[in-house]
Design an enzyme around this catalytic site. Structure first.
Site, short mmCIF file in Angstrom:
data_model
loop_
_atom_site.label_atom_id
_atom_site.label_comp_id
_atom_site.label_asym_id
_atom_site.label_seq_id
_atom_site.Cartn_x
_atom_site.Cartn_y
_atom_site.Cartn_z
N CYS A 169 4.09 -4.85 13.66
CA CYS A 169 4.97 -3.82 14.26
C CYS A 169 6.14 -3.51 13.34
O CYS A 169 7.08 -4.30 13.24
CB CYS A 169 5.47 -4.32 15.62
N CYS B 213 9.55 -3.02 15.08
CA CYS B 213 10.16 -4.27 15.55
C CYS B 213 10.80 -5.04 14.39
O CYS B 213 11.86 -5.63 14.55
CB CYS B 213 9.12 -5.19 16.19
N ASP B 214 10.15 -5.07 13.24
CA ASP B 214 10.51 -6.03 12.19
C ASP B 214 11.05 -5.45 10.89
O ASP B 214 11.47 -6.20 10.01
CB ASP B 214 9.29 -6.92 11.87
#
Ligand code: NDP
Length: 314
Positions: free
Chosen positions: A140, A143-144
């Site tokens: 993701c 997300c990261d």
């Protein structure tokens, strides 16, 4: 959240999954004045929520973030009295007039059911992948990405996900290498053009990742050229995997007909093999997986469910 008493009532329509297909089915179900409940155990919005910029959903010429589109779709579904409950469906009983969906917390009963469980990113299953997930391996980008500011990273895959996520990651990472197993990309032309024009994105063709190595966090990947069989190590601090998706239909095995890959088989009206049960979105066996097609599916499935209930009431 519904009260215990509400959960014991018989809904007209239960929707499993709150991505664009489920939220659209909720909107249409509510507008048809069906008592509608939508169960979503993870994030409302599904995979759409982890998309930074959506530029191919009509009506948003400047693009829209996945979280904003989710917020708007959920608000619209709720405005027509679709109840959205944060519980994960784990078991479905679909035969008979009353359909039952069990979650970890409760049991819901409805006269019709729309299944929109969506898909999840496929894992490679190579050494180091599991061990370093969350420590350099990610599925993701939204997300990261922030953890990889100015770092050297690799993206694995050659489809729309790999390219759109790499284009997002370039806002953070210092250098991105897209590793693809062939020498032509599967992704849409427009994403290819954007990626080729980006100086910080380079490509490693005909290459597969065979192992992810490091100590506490990822330090390098072992790759192999599939044409020459030559192997070598590439230094990298992040490995973003986008090698396709698998349908989240494990809990539907033996409930409705699935194809060999686990996608739900339906007819053109989104009817499954079981009467009163419909399917919509990415987990349905279909030609194209897009937010636009998921939305179309959701509307079709809800309309088919409404017609099914009308027939039953005659
Ligand atoms: P795809 O199945 O489209 O692409 C997967 C990519 O990973 C392919 O290039 C494939 O290679 C490669 N691959 C598969 N298995 C392996 C493996 N074991 N090792 C190495 N490489 C592998 O998946 P996506 O996740 O990209 O997209 C899923 C769906 O979502 C698609 O329908 C896509 O169109 C859609 N989508 C649309 C977006 C948009 O419109 N903006 C954004 C993101 C996704 P090969 O090409 O050789 O098969």
């Amino acid at each position: 959240m519904g009260t215990g008493e509400e959960k014991n009532k018989l809904f007209d329509l239960i929707i499993v999954g709150g991505g664009p297909a489920g939220l659209t089915a909720g909107l249409y179900g509510g507008r048809a004045r069906l008592r509608t409940v939508l169960l979503e155990g993870a994030l409302v919005g599904g995979q759409m929520t982890t998309t930074d910029e959506i530029d191919n959903y009509p009506g948003f010429p400047e693009g829209v973030t996945g979280s904003e589109l989710t917020r708007l779709m959920a608000e619209q579904a709720r405005s027509f009295d679709c109840e959205i409950i944060s519980e994960m469906a784990i078991e479905v009983e679909a035969e008979g007039e009353t359909k039952t969906v069990r979650t970890g917390q409760s049991r819901y009963q409805g006269r019709a059911l729309i299944l929109c469980p969506g898909t999840e990113y496929r894992k490679m299953g190579i050494p180091g992948e599991k061990e370093f997930t969350g420590r350099g391996v990610s599925y993701c980008a939204t997300c990261d990405a922030a953890f990889f500011k100015d770092r050297k990273i690799v993206v694995v895959g050659g489809g729309d996900s790999a390219l759109t996520e790499a284009l997002f990651l370039r806002k953070f990472a210092g250098e991105i290498t897209i590793i693809h197993r062939r020498d032509t990309l599967r992704a849409e032309r427009i994403y290819q053009e954007k990626a080729f024009a980006e100086p910080r994105i380079n490509f490693l063709w005909d290459t597969v990742v065979e192992e992810i190595c490091g100590n506490q966090t990822v330090e390098r990947v072992k790759v192999r050229n599939v044409k020459t069989n030559e192997t070598r190590d590439i230094q990298t601090e992040g490995v973003f995997m986008f090698i396709g998706v698998i349908p989240k239909t494990g809990f539907l095995n033996g409930v409705v007909e699935l194809d060999e890959w686990g996608y739900i088989v339906t007819n053109d009206s989104c009817r499954t093999s079981v009467e009163g049960v419909f399917a919509a979105g990415d987990a349905r066996k279909s030609f194209l997986k897009q937010i636009a097609t998921a939305v179309g599916d959701g509307a079709t499935a809800a309309f088919a469910a409404e017609k099914y209930l009308e027939e039953k009431d005659k």
